[in-house]
Design a protein around this motif. Structure first.
Motif, PDB file in Angstrom:
ATOM      1  N   GLU A 190      -7.602 -18.675  -4.494  1.00 40.34           N
ATOM      2  CA  GLU A 190      -7.863 -17.243  -4.424  1.00 40.34           C
ATOM      3  C   GLU A 190      -6.711 -16.464  -5.051  1.00 40.34           C
ATOM      4  OE1 GLU A 190      -8.342 -13.888  -0.947  1.00 40.34           O
ATOM      5  OE2 GLU A 190      -9.135 -15.893  -0.606  1.00 40.34           O
ATOM      6  N   PRO A 191      -6.984 -15.570  -6.000  1.00 45.68           N
ATOM      7  CA  PRO A 191      -5.908 -14.814  -6.634  1.00 45.68           C
ATOM      8  C   PRO A 191      -5.286 -13.800  -5.686  1.00 45.68           C
ATOM      9  CG  PRO A 191      -8.042 -14.003  -7.357  1.00 45.68           C
ATOM     10  CD  PRO A 191      -8.314 -15.223  -6.533  1.00 45.68           C
ATOM     11  N   ASP A 192      -4.066 -13.405  -6.020  1.00 45.90           N
ATOM     12  CA  ASP A 192      -3.403 -12.373  -5.231  1.00 45.90           C
ATOM     13  C   ASP A 192      -4.170 -11.064  -5.378  1.00 45.90           C
ATOM     14  OD1 ASP A 192      -1.573 -11.211  -3.584  1.00 45.90           O
ATOM     15  OD2 ASP A 192      -0.003 -11.000  -5.090  1.00 45.90           O
ATOM     16  N   LYS A 193      -3.988 -10.179  -4.417  1.00 42.54           N
ATOM     17  CA  LYS A 193      -4.705  -8.907  -4.410  1.00 42.54           C
ATOM     18  C   LYS A 193      -3.993  -7.964  -3.469  1.00 42.54           C
ATOM     19  CE  LYS A 193      -7.710 -10.838  -0.866  1.00 42.54           C
ATOM     20  NZ  LYS A 193      -7.020 -12.135  -0.928  1.00 42.54           N
ATOM     21  N   LEU A 194      -4.429  -6.718  -3.443  1.00 42.54           N
ATOM     22  CA  LEU A 194      -3.929  -5.754  -2.470  1.00 42.54           C
ATOM     23  C   LEU A 194      -4.700  -5.956  -1.173  1.00 42.54           C
ATOM     24  CD1 LEU A 194      -3.716  -2.536  -4.692  1.00 42.54           C
ATOM     25  CD2 LEU A 194      -1.813  -3.948  -3.907  1.00 42.54           C
ATOM     26  N   THR A 195      -4.054  -6.507  -0.166  1.00 39.47           N
ATOM     27  CA  THR A 195      -4.686  -6.662   1.140  1.00 39.47           C
ATOM     28  C   THR A 195      -4.711  -5.309   1.852  1.00 39.47           C
ATOM     29  OG1 THR A 195      -2.622  -7.164   2.285  1.00 39.47           O
ATOM     30  CG2 THR A 195      -3.816  -9.019   1.271  1.00 39.47           C
ATOM     31  N   LEU A 196      -5.476  -5.209   2.910  1.00 35.71           N
ATOM     32  CA  LEU A 196      -5.544  -3.937   3.631  1.00 35.71           C
ATOM     33  C   LEU A 196      -4.187  -3.536   4.219  1.00 35.71           C
ATOM     34  CD1 LEU A 196      -9.030  -3.859   5.383  1.00 35.71           C
ATOM     35  CD2 LEU A 196      -8.392  -3.415   3.007  1.00 35.71           C
ATOM     36  N   PRO A 197      -3.402  -4.443   4.814  1.00 35.88           N
ATOM     37  CA  PRO A 197      -2.067  -4.037   5.265  1.00 35.88           C
ATOM     38  C   PRO A 197      -1.178  -3.563   4.119  1.00 35.88           C
ATOM     39  CG  PRO A 197      -2.713  -6.062   6.360  1.00 35.88           C
ATOM     40  CD  PRO A 197      -3.748  -5.803   5.299  1.00 35.88           C
ATOM     41  N   GLU A 198      -1.345  -4.164   2.939  1.00 39.34           N
ATOM     42  CA  GLU A 198      -0.548  -3.728   1.780  1.00 39.34           C
ATOM     43  C   GLU A 198      -0.989  -2.353   1.287  1.00 39.34           C
ATOM     44  OE1 GLU A 198       0.717  -8.011  -0.212  1.00 39.34           O
ATOM     45  OE2 GLU A 198      -1.195  -7.091  -0.769  1.00 39.34           O
ATOM     46  N   ILE A 199      -2.296  -2.090   1.322  1.00 37.01           N
ATOM     47  CA  ILE A 199      -2.770  -0.749   0.951  1.00 37.01           C
ATOM     48  C   ILE A 199      -2.252   0.277   1.947  1.00 37.01           C
ATOM     49  CG2 ILE A 199      -4.828   0.689   0.668  1.00 37.01           C
ATOM     50  CD1 ILE A 199      -6.315  -1.847  -0.227  1.00 37.01           C
ATOM     51  N   ASP A 200      -2.260  -0.072   3.210  1.00 34.82           N
ATOM     52  CA  ASP A 200      -1.721   0.805   4.254  1.00 34.82           C
ATOM     53  C   ASP A 200      -0.266   1.148   3.958  1.00 34.82           C
ATOM     54  OD1 ASP A 200      -1.130   2.172   6.571  1.00 34.82           O
ATOM     55  OD2 ASP A 200      -1.583   0.538   7.931  1.00 34.82           O
ATOM     56  N   TRP A 201       0.531   0.133   3.669  1.00 32.88           N
ATOM     57  CA  TRP A 201       1.954   0.359   3.365  1.00 32.88           C
ATOM     58  C   TRP A 201       2.113   1.236   2.126  1.00 32.88           C
ATOM     59  CZ3 TRP A 201       4.857  -0.724  -0.957  1.00 32.88           C
ATOM     60  CH2 TRP A 201       6.241  -0.527  -0.830  1.00 32.88           C
ATOM     61  N   ALA A 202       1.347   0.928   1.073  1.00 33.85           N
ATOM     62  CA  ALA A 202       1.477   1.672  -0.178  1.00 33.85           C
ATOM     63  C   ALA A 202       1.108   3.142   0.007  1.00 33.85           C
ATOM     64  CB  ALA A 202       0.593   1.037  -1.248  1.00 33.85           C
ATOM     65  N   LEU A 203      -0.004   3.416   0.681  1.00 32.77           N
ATOM     66  CA  LEU A 203      -0.418   4.801   0.891  1.00 32.77           C
ATOM     67  C   LEU A 203       0.570   5.548   1.788  1.00 32.77           C
ATOM     68  CD1 LEU A 203      -4.288   4.398   1.315  1.00 32.77           C
ATOM     69  CD2 LEU A 203      -3.031   5.193  -0.699  1.00 32.77           C
ATOM     70  N   ASP A 204       1.155   4.846   2.732  1.00 29.55           N
ATOM     71  CA  ASP A 204       2.172   5.456   3.583  1.00 29.55           C
ATOM     72  C   ASP A 204       3.369   5.890   2.748  1.00 29.55           C
ATOM     73  OD1 ASP A 204       3.142   5.851   6.527  1.00 29.55           O
ATOM     74  OD2 ASP A 204       4.796   4.770   5.564  1.00 29.55           O
ATOM     75  N   GLU A 205       3.788   5.038   1.817  1.00 29.20           N
ATOM     76  CA  GLU A 205       4.907   5.370   0.922  1.00 29.20           C
ATOM     77  C   GLU A 205       4.534   6.535   0.001  1.00 29.20           C
ATOM     78  OE1 GLU A 205       8.114   3.806   0.411  1.00 29.20           O
ATOM     79  OE2 GLU A 205       7.675   3.132   2.445  1.00 29.20           O
ATOM     80  N   ILE A 206       3.346   6.491  -0.557  1.00 27.60           N
ATOM     81  CA  ILE A 206       2.919   7.500  -1.525  1.00 27.60           C
ATOM     82  C   ILE A 206       2.815   8.884  -0.900  1.00 27.60           C
ATOM     83  CG2 ILE A 206       0.919   8.238  -2.893  1.00 27.60           C
ATOM     84  CD1 ILE A 206       0.425   5.195  -3.423  1.00 27.60           C
ATOM     85  N   THR A 207       2.349   8.946   0.338  1.00 24.02           N
ATOM     86  CA  THR A 207       2.052  10.235   0.983  1.00 24.02           C
ATOM     87  C   THR A 207       3.129  10.688   1.968  1.00 24.02           C
ATOM     88  OG1 THR A 207       0.811   9.203   2.790  1.00 24.02           O
ATOM     89  CG2 THR A 207      -0.419   9.781   0.784  1.00 24.02           C
ATOM     90  N   ASN A 208       4.269   9.988   1.946  1.00 25.66           N
ATOM     91  CA  ASN A 208       5.345  10.357   2.876  1.00 25.66           C
ATOM     92  C   ASN A 208       4.867  10.281   4.320  1.00 25.66           C
ATOM     93  OD1 ASN A 208       7.912  11.225   3.722  1.00 25.66           O
ATOM     94  ND2 ASN A 208       7.371  13.401   3.540  1.00 25.66           N
ATOM     95  N   GLY A 209       4.303   9.122   4.640  1.00 23.35           N
ATOM     96  CA  GLY A 209       3.827   8.906   5.998  1.00 23.35           C
ATOM     97  C   GLY A 209       2.613   9.733   6.374  1.00 23.35           C
ATOM     98  N   GLY A 210       1.840  10.132   5.380  1.00 20.52           N
ATOM     99  CA  GLY A 210       0.635  10.924   5.628  1.00 20.52           C
ATOM    100  C   GLY A 210       0.877  12.420   5.656  1.00 20.52           C
ATOM    101  N   GLN A 211       2.107  12.846   5.439  1.00 22.37           N
ATOM    102  CA  GLN A 211       2.392  14.286   5.435  1.00 22.37           C
ATOM    103  C   GLN A 211       1.852  14.971   4.187  1.00 22.37           C
ATOM    104  OE1 GLN A 211       6.376  15.554   6.726  1.00 22.37           O
ATOM    105  NE2 GLN A 211       6.816  13.422   7.292  1.00 22.37           N
ATOM    106  N   ASP A 212       1.786  14.240   3.089  1.00 23.78           N
ATOM    107  CA  ASP A 212       1.277  14.795   1.829  1.00 23.78           C
ATOM    108  C   ASP A 212       0.033  14.004   1.419  1.00 23.78           C
ATOM    109  OD1 ASP A 212       3.547  16.577   1.625  1.00 23.78           O
ATOM    110  OD2 ASP A 212       4.716  14.809   1.042  1.00 23.78           O
ATOM    111  N   LYS A 213      -1.050  14.229   2.100  1.00 25.78           N
ATOM    112  CA  LYS A 213      -2.255  13.432   1.894  1.00 25.78           C
ATOM    113  C   LYS A 213      -2.818  13.602   0.483  1.00 25.78           C
ATOM    114  CE  LYS A 213      -3.942  13.208   6.668  1.00 25.78           C
ATOM    115  NZ  LYS A 213      -5.105  13.421   7.554  1.00 25.78           N
ATOM    116  N   LEU A 214      -3.403  12.516  -0.027  1.00 20.65           N
ATOM    117  CA  LEU A 214      -4.165  12.587  -1.254  1.00 20.65           C
ATOM    118  C   LEU A 214      -5.511  13.237  -0.953  1.00 20.65           C
ATOM    119  CD1 LEU A 214      -3.472   8.962  -2.542  1.00 20.65           C
ATOM    120  CD2 LEU A 214      -2.430  11.061  -3.390  1.00 20.65           C
TER     121      LEU A 214
END
Length: 573
Positions: A190-214
């Motif tokens: 199975e190839p590597d991929k963005l798992t759900l915990p990894e997406i969670d971490w990435a979105l948390d980083e991108i949005t400053n912990g959800g303060q700046d939501k997409l």
């Protein structure tokens, strides 16, 4: 005493649509370039920045097509369209080896400008790359964070939409990195991929912990409209876009971006609705030809917490009510989001509604009704078009039947082994929701109630290359069935699927068995002709489903097995 039966099936398979590199025709509107000008970005805050993250995979051909669609619109002073596109060196459908646009193999970033000289059908990317990152692992969440932060820093806007484009697998993750062998096969083949915990971490980083939501997080990928994905996305976005079923390889129709050019004040809800409508419009059948099924949902993340809480409250009844035995009854009538009994997910709202109707436990009924209402409140828009094959105005269903689907699913495999495989990357969130405990008790209940069994040590699989073209084109299997009681009536179905998950053909066998007997199915052979248009080699998956037949004709699932993955080639040549 032994009963034996010999069955054979010869198939000529022509794959028709594709999250796994399969293809179909896409609507190609004319482009009016009479007043076309190429915009050159000079800074400033736009109204919208649309960001697309493309992992390298065997869907490369279609990703280029979608970028060309974007270029039919192009960026302007109010709308930024940016793409990170990682290509690979493998084969993809329909051309099997897309050498277009310089055939680069690294990851490049693009600021999409309007193509005043090309057309939607020329398959040429006109926008020059802004940056070349070299080879990266798009299954690494830091790469997603890097791209989005770069896009937001260099092309700021009042509204942001993030589109993750590639293969999707629901709770398994998205954005499969198929640059083998560097990043593939973290779990066997199975190839590597963005798992759900990894997406969670990435979105948390991108949005400053959800303060700046997409404003929008979308998945132009298969099977991503699940309650488990919602749990990951809702703290970081206002709207989520995803498909409950398998998407055709062509993906969304990106000419929807013209809506932003025409009206930069378009709201996220208006844009989301246009994405949904334009996507499913590709599936509207004509009088002749084939179309796959289309489905896309727009979910309101402001209502997600209430939906998750209500689902958790229902799951909390596992130790004090009849919910497990009730689920055993309603699972049989659930709507699968993939063809076949092995579908790992079922429609969530339909499951909750059936649970409320069937149960005799008032506490379960009340909790199921509340959960159904809360989950339904998330759905802002959900559209479906069934795939059809039409000749001279006469049409038949050619793809998954979406009747009764509501737009969001939940992980609920028919077998414990499939649950273990699918849930391994999201065990923590499943435990928090209580669904993991419900499933554990459910599979224990099935084992206690089981009457018919496959003799696992008897399972035999073999492959062969009958036409000597270097690719295996047949799979054979043999298996045995036993019963713990006498006078038991059973049903065995053997089905063949392509690696998109769509049913090709199958056989059904009904039998009576005593505890002293073994039903032996000897070398059921499946052969198919593999053509270039079929995509990667080794397309077949065989699924065996064993059911107990009650006196009223009702079938109760007993066991399910499928061809082991080591006999199927995933992405390798």
């Amino acid at each position: 005493m032994e009963k034996a039966v010999l069955m054979s099936l010869i198939l000529i398979s022509s794959m028709t649509s594709g999250c796994f590199g399969l293809f179909d025709d896409e609507l190609v509107p004319d482009v009016d370039n009479s007043e076309c000008t190429e915009f050159e970005y000079s800074g400033g805050i736009a109204s919208w920045t649309f960001m697309m993250y493309i992992s390298d995979s065997d869907l490369e051909y279609f990703s280029i097509t979608d970028i060309v669609e974007m270029e039919s619109v192009g960026s302007n002073e109010e709308v930024n369209i940016v793409v990170q596109f990682d290509r690979w060196d493998g084969h993809d459908a329909p051309d099997m080896d897309d050498e277009s646009n310089g055939d680069w193999e690294s990851a490049k970033r693009f600021y999409i400008i309007k193509d005043c000289y090309g057309s939607l059908s020329d398959h040429e990317i006109h926008s020059p790359p802004v940056d070349d990152l070299g080879e990266i692992n798009t299954g690494d969440p830091t790469e997603l964070v890097s791209f989005v932060e770069w896009a937001m820093s260099n092309y700021p806007a009042e509204n942001y939409a993030l589109d993750i484009w590639d293969h999707g697998g629901g709770v398994a993750g998205v954005a499969y990195e198929q640059s083998c062998p560097e990043y593939c096969y973290s779990f066997g083949n199975e190839p590597d991929k963005l798992t759900l915990p990894e997406i969670d971490w990435a979105l948390d980083e991108i949005t400053n912990g959800g303060q700046d939501k997409l404003d929008i997080v979308g998945f132009d990928a298969c099977l991503m409209s699940t309650i488990e994905v919602v749990e990951v996305v809702y703290p970081y976005a206002d709207i989520m876009l995803a498909s409950e079923i398998l998407e055709p390889g062509t993906g969304w129709d990106y000419t929807f971006l013209q809506m932003l050019i025409d009206d930069p004040d378009t709201t996220p809800a208006e844009l989301g609705a246009e994405i949904v409508d334009s996507f499913v419009a590709q599936g509207i059948p004509e009088n002749t030809g084939f179309t796959p099924s289309y489905a896309l949902s727009m979910l309101d993340m402001s209502n997600a917490q209430a939906a998750i809480d209500s689902f958790k409250a229902l799951n909390g009844l596992v130790d004090s009510t009849s919910i497990v035995s009730d689920l055993n009854q309603v699972r049989l009538h659930s709507i699968h989001v993939e063809p076949g009994d092995s579908s790992s997910a079922v429609d969530l709202i339909q499951l909750l509604n059936n649970l409320a109707l069937f149960t005799e436990d008032p506490e379960v009924r009340s909790a199921a009704e509340a959960a159904s209402s809360a989950v339904s409140a998330m759905i802002m828009k959900s559209e479906f078009v069934d795939g059809q094959s039409c000749i001279l105005g006469i049409c038949v269903l050619s793809d998954i039947d979406t009747t009764g689907m509501t737009g969001i699913s939940v992980l609920f495999p028919s077998s414990e082994s499939e649950w273990t495989t699918r849930s391994r990357g999201v065990t923590e969130s499943l435990e928090e929701s209580g669904w993991s405990e419900v499933m554990e008790d459910y599979y224990d209940y099935l084992e206690e109630e089981q009457v018919l069994f496959f003799l696992n040590e008897s399972l035999i699989y073999d492959t062969a290359d009958f036409d000597d073209d270097g690719s295996n084109d047949s799979i054979s299997l043999a298996l045995e069935i036993e019963s713990i009681y006498d006078g038991v009536f059973g049903n065995l179905t053997l089905d063949v699927f392509n690696n998109r998950g769509y049913w090709i053909d199958g056989v059904e066998y009904e039998f009576e068995i005593n505890s002293t007997e073994i039903v032996y199915l000897e070398l059921w052979d499946v052969t198919y002709t593999h053509t270039e248009e079929d995509g990667p080699a080794e397309l077949l998956r065989i699924e065996a489903v064993l059911s107990l037949v009650l006196e009223d004709g009702t079938q109760v699932l007993q066991e399910w097995v499928e061809t082991p993955p080591e006999y199927l080639t995933h992405y390798l040549e």
